[in-house]
Design a protein around this motif. Structure first.
Motif: not given
Ligand code: ASP
Length: 431
Positions: A112, A179-180
């Motif tokens: 990020e 994650r996410g």
């Molecule tokens: N890059 C991180 C992930 O793959 C966070 C995100 O994309 O929200 O989990």
């Protein structure tokens, strides 16, 4: 002001980033941008975040982050196609941080960080490091001071860009969300500036009523409430990061899920309340492979602590029930089947200590959750669910309603799972 968060697919390659740029530039209110790390360009591709975790593991092995070469090439290729300067010196810095053993959170956060650095240049936006702004407590909650700090930074006329997915922990080190988690950063940013709307840009034109791999052509949900989206997450729908609702909910900031590849589509609005008359149900989702453990004993309520002891034995053997039903002389708990490895030990202990008259572990069930504020508000919604099942000759083996009044959970034999999902979806598809 509008806060926009762009997910991994929106920044996966230059052609996507050009779309992001035109989305941002089409509305001067879109001033505060949150980005994920580049995601997959196709199904066989690798996510930058996964590669960074791999780099961390490689460093634990022989001290060298071999996979960083793939990451470097990926960013260089994007910079070249965007026609901006390379980011080699910050790539070098990230690599040496990873190789010096700064840990998995630091490694993962660089996806990020590098994306935001690169795009700050392309979007002519001011870069703000999330590590300087977002403070996280030991247990991962956002410290209130984060909102004040970010608000104070957003005073100028231009645009700002923040990397998603991380902040600083109590010791000052980088700490990532689960994650996410860039969705959470977007929500924090939206609350900090009291945004008019939090736009969450992804690669689908909104939330679908059901999983398109399981039912045919599920419709896009136009509007749903914060409560409904939380409930959808609890029954297994993988929609929007479940922790990302909290920062915006109490401030009535609507979340708008939009599609970078179809910016004209209105997407899905997540709001405080909605009119349920046309759409009583917003989602149907399911979880397979649950088992019931059932005990029966006459005058159960006279045995002090029976339920608590039953639960204690189950927990000690790795079974954490998600649902329970209590009868006059019986109790049953429902838990995921994979937790039943130690069931024999639990069963002998239950027999010995609780002396039930009946003790049974019942065969596998699948659960279907139907979510909608129309369930408590309208007559006949629950009836429509059961009619759909009975007209397809599907026996209902379990019901749970009331834990949350917007979710009705029904259990069916696993062999009927797919048909049950489809029939409930068909019953509400046109409504
Ligand atoms: N890059 C991180 C992930 O793959 C966070 C995100 O994309 O929200 O989990």
């Amino acid at each position: 002001m509008i806060v926009c968060k762009f997910g991994g697919s929106s920044v996966a390659e230059a052609s996507q980033i050009f779309k992001v740029k035109s989305i941002i530039e089409s509305n001067p209110e879109r001033k505060l941008i949150v980005v994920s790390a580049p995601g997959k360009r196709n199904s066989s591709d690798k996510k930058i975040t996964d590669l960074l975790y791999r780099c961390h593991d490689e460093v634990l092995g022989d001290g060298k982050a071999e996979s960083f070469n793939i990451i470097r090439d990926r960013y260089s290729e994007i910079c070249k196609s965007l026609g901006i300067d390379d980011i080699n010196s910050i790539l070098d810095e990230a690599l040496s941080g990873i190789e010096s053993g700064k840990g998995p959170d630091y490694a993962a956060s660089r996806g990020e960080f590098l994306a935001a650095k690169m795009l700050a240049n392309f979007f002519e936006a001011e870069f703000i490091d999330a590590a300087d702004i977002i403070s996280l407590t030991e247990d991962g909650r956002v410290d209130e001071s984060s909102y004040v700090r970010l608000n104070a930074r957003i005073k100028g006329k231009g645009r700002y860009i923040i990397p998603g997915f991380y902040g600083s922990g109590p010791n000052g080190n980088i700490k990532t969300f689960s994650r996410g988690g860039s969705d959470i950063t977007g929500a924090i940013a939206a609350r900090s500036v009291n945004a008019d709307v939090y736009e969450n840009w992804t690669d689908v034109s909104g939330l679908l009523m059901a999983d398109p791999r399981l039912v045919d052509n599920p419709g896009v949900v136009k509007e749903l409430t914060y409560k409904e989206i939380r409930e959808l997450a609890s029954i297994g729908a993988n929609v929007f990061h479940e922790e990302a609702v909290t920062p915006v909910k109490d401030h009535d900031i609507p979340i708008n899920i939009r599609n970078t590849n179809d910016p004209e589509a209105a997407g899905t609005m997540i709001v405080t309340s909605r009119d349920t008359s046309d759409t009583p149900i917003v989602g149907i989702s399911g979880k397979t492979d649950y088992r019931t453990i059932f005990v029966e004993k006459l005058m159960l309520n006279r045995y002090h602590g029976f339920r608590e002891n039953f639960l204690k034995i189950l927990k000690a053997n790795g079974i954490i029930p998600e649902f329970e039903s209590i009868g006059f002389d019986s109790i049953s708990f429902l838990a995921p089947e994979r937790q039943f490895d130690e069931i024999d030990t639990a069963l002998s202990k239950i027999k010995r200590e609780l002396t039930p008259e009946v003790l049974e572990v019942r065969h596998s069930l699948s659960l279907i959750g139907v979510v909608g504020s129309g369930i408590p508000e309208q007559v006949g919604v629950a009836a429509a669910v059961f009619t759909a099942l009975s007209s397809n000759n599907i026996n209902v083996r379990f019901i749970s309603y009331g834990g949350s009044d917007v979710t009705l959970v029904v259990g069916v034999d696993s062999e009927n799972y797919m048909e049950a999902l489809k029939s409930i979806h068909n019953a509400f598809g046109g409504r």
